[in-house]
Design a protein around this motif. Sequence first.
Motif, mmCIF file in Angstrom:
data_model
loop_
_atom_site.group_PDB
_atom_site.id
_atom_site.type_symbol
_atom_site.label_atom_id
_atom_site.label_comp_id
_atom_site.label_asym_id
_atom_site.label_seq_id
_atom_site.Cartn_x
_atom_site.Cartn_y
_atom_site.Cartn_z
ATOM 1 N N MET A 33 -26.005 -18.060 67.317
ATOM 2 C CA MET A 33 -26.349 -19.131 67.841
ATOM 3 C C MET A 33 -26.526 -20.267 66.915
ATOM 4 O O MET A 33 -26.005 -21.317 67.081
ATOM 5 N N GLY A 34 -27.005 -19.984 65.757
ATOM 6 C CA GLY A 34 -26.838 -21.306 64.746
ATOM 7 C C GLY A 34 -25.702 -21.717 64.106
ATOM 8 O O GLY A 34 -25.327 -22.736 64.047
ATOM 9 N N ILE A 35 -24.852 -20.635 64.047
ATOM 10 C CA ILE A 35 -23.418 -20.893 63.591
ATOM 11 C C ILE A 35 -22.704 -21.670 64.609
ATOM 12 O O ILE A 35 -21.975 -22.669 64.361
ATOM 13 N N GLY A 36 -22.895 -21.327 65.815
ATOM 14 C CA GLY A 36 -22.015 -21.890 67.001
ATOM 15 C C GLY A 36 -22.608 -23.314 67.303
ATOM 16 O O GLY A 36 -21.779 -24.301 67.202
ATOM 17 N N SER A 37 -23.785 -23.457 66.692
ATOM 18 C CA SER A 37 -24.360 -24.942 67.094
ATOM 19 C C SER A 37 -23.904 -25.620 65.992
ATOM 20 O O SER A 37 -23.748 -27.091 66.400
ATOM 21 N N ALA A 38 -23.545 -25.258 64.795
ATOM 22 C CA ALA A 38 -23.267 -25.998 63.784
ATOM 23 C C ALA A 38 -21.936 -26.391 63.967
ATOM 24 O O ALA A 38 -21.697 -27.448 63.715
ATOM 25 N N PHE A 39 -21.223 -25.302 64.289
ATOM 26 C CA PHE A 39 -19.417 -25.665 64.671
ATOM 27 C C PHE A 39 -19.499 -26.823 65.818
ATOM 28 O O PHE A 39 -18.547 -27.587 65.481
ATOM 29 N N HIS A 40 -20.379 -26.773 66.828
ATOM 30 C CA HIS A 40 -20.008 -27.512 67.927
ATOM 31 C C HIS A 40 -20.605 -28.942 67.654
ATOM 32 O O HIS A 40 -20.159 -29.953 67.713
ATOM 33 N N GLY A 41 -21.434 -29.106 66.502
ATOM 34 C CA GLY A 41 -21.960 -30.368 66.031
ATOM 35 C C GLY A 41 -20.793 -30.911 65.221
ATOM 36 O O GLY A 41 -20.458 -32.074 65.373
ATOM 37 N N TRP A 42 -20.336 -30.103 64.410
ATOM 38 C CA TRP A 42 -19.391 -30.522 63.565
ATOM 39 C C TRP A 42 -18.110 -31.072 64.356
ATOM 40 O O TRP A 42 -17.258 -32.105 64.287
ATOM 41 N N LEU A 43 -17.557 -30.210 65.248
ATOM 42 C CA LEU A 43 -16.566 -30.518 66.206
ATOM 43 C C LEU A 43 -16.688 -31.668 67.311
ATOM 44 O O LEU A 43 -15.807 -32.616 67.188
ATOM 45 N N ALA A 44 -18.006 -31.979 67.814
ATOM 46 C CA ALA A 44 -18.259 -33.236 68.360
ATOM 47 C C ALA A 44 -18.117 -34.425 67.438
ATOM 48 O O ALA A 44 -17.715 -35.408 67.937
ATOM 49 N N LYS A 45 -18.641 -34.219 66.029
ATOM 50 C CA LYS A 45 -18.292 -35.491 65.223
ATOM 51 C C LYS A 45 -16.675 -35.602 65.168
ATOM 52 O O LYS A 45 -16.519 -36.844 64.854
ATOM 53 N N GLN A 46 -15.747 -34.822 65.135
ATOM 54 C CA GLN A 46 -14.554 -34.917 64.867
ATOM 55 C C GLN A 46 -13.790 -35.596 66.164
ATOM 56 O O GLN A 46 -13.161 -36.353 66.051
ATOM 57 N N ILE A 47 -14.027 -34.908 67.308
ATOM 58 C CA ILE A 47 -13.217 -35.138 68.557
ATOM 59 C C ILE A 47 -14.191 -35.727 69.651
ATOM 60 O O ILE A 47 -13.611 -36.198 70.773
ATOM 61 N N ILE A 49 -18.051 -36.016 71.842
ATOM 62 C CA ILE A 49 -19.250 -34.797 72.577
ATOM 63 C C ILE A 49 -18.272 -34.440 73.924
ATOM 64 O O ILE A 49 -18.463 -33.171 74.240
ATOM 65 N N SER A 50 -17.626 -35.508 74.553
ATOM 66 C CA SER A 50 -17.031 -34.874 75.938
ATOM 67 C C SER A 50 -15.824 -34.078 75.647
ATOM 68 O O SER A 50 -15.859 -32.808 76.386
ATOM 69 N N ASN A 51 -15.000 -34.329 74.577
ATOM 70 C CA ASN A 51 -14.049 -33.299 74.174
ATOM 71 C C ASN A 51 -14.608 -31.804 73.970
ATOM 72 O O ASN A 51 -13.713 -30.780 73.864
ATOM 73 N N THR A 52 -15.616 -32.016 73.117
ATOM 74 C CA THR A 52 -16.137 -30.540 72.511
ATOM 75 C C THR A 52 -16.704 -29.884 73.796
ATOM 76 O O THR A 52 -16.458 -28.665 73.826
ATOM 77 N N LEU A 53 -17.178 -30.329 74.659
ATOM 78 C CA LEU A 53 -17.669 -29.740 75.964
ATOM 79 C C LEU A 53 -16.690 -29.167 76.806
ATOM 80 O O LEU A 53 -16.579 -27.978 77.239
ATOM 81 N N VAL A 54 -15.670 -30.027 77.072
ATOM 82 C CA VAL A 54 -14.440 -29.547 77.282
ATOM 83 C C VAL A 54 -13.856 -28.477 76.900
ATOM 84 O O VAL A 54 -13.297 -27.282 77.266
#
Length: 88
Positions: A33-47, A49-54
């Motif tokens: 969960m911690g690793i996934g949260s960090a990854f999703h935070g990084w991905l949201a910064k790159q692409i 929030i909406s694209n990360t959720l999609v």
Amino acid sequence: ALVQFNVAVQLSAPAEIRGRALSFYLVFFQGSMGIGSAFHGWLAKQIGISNTLVAAGLFLLAGIPLIAWLPLENDRKIESATIPVAGE
């Protein structure tokens, strides 16, 4: 849902290694969960929030066929436990 996972781990593990199995499960689950949260935070910064959720939703949908291809094996019967009721 988390309670059901904990119960499933406890009931499916043999009694002699139940504690180790549960501790491994909890460390893996909490760590992922911690690793996934960090990854999703990084991905949201790159692409964004909406694209990360999609993207996360698409990966979840892509994982559905794995349920049919990799079914859980249940060749052991689990004995039901009797739970004492107060006052009886």
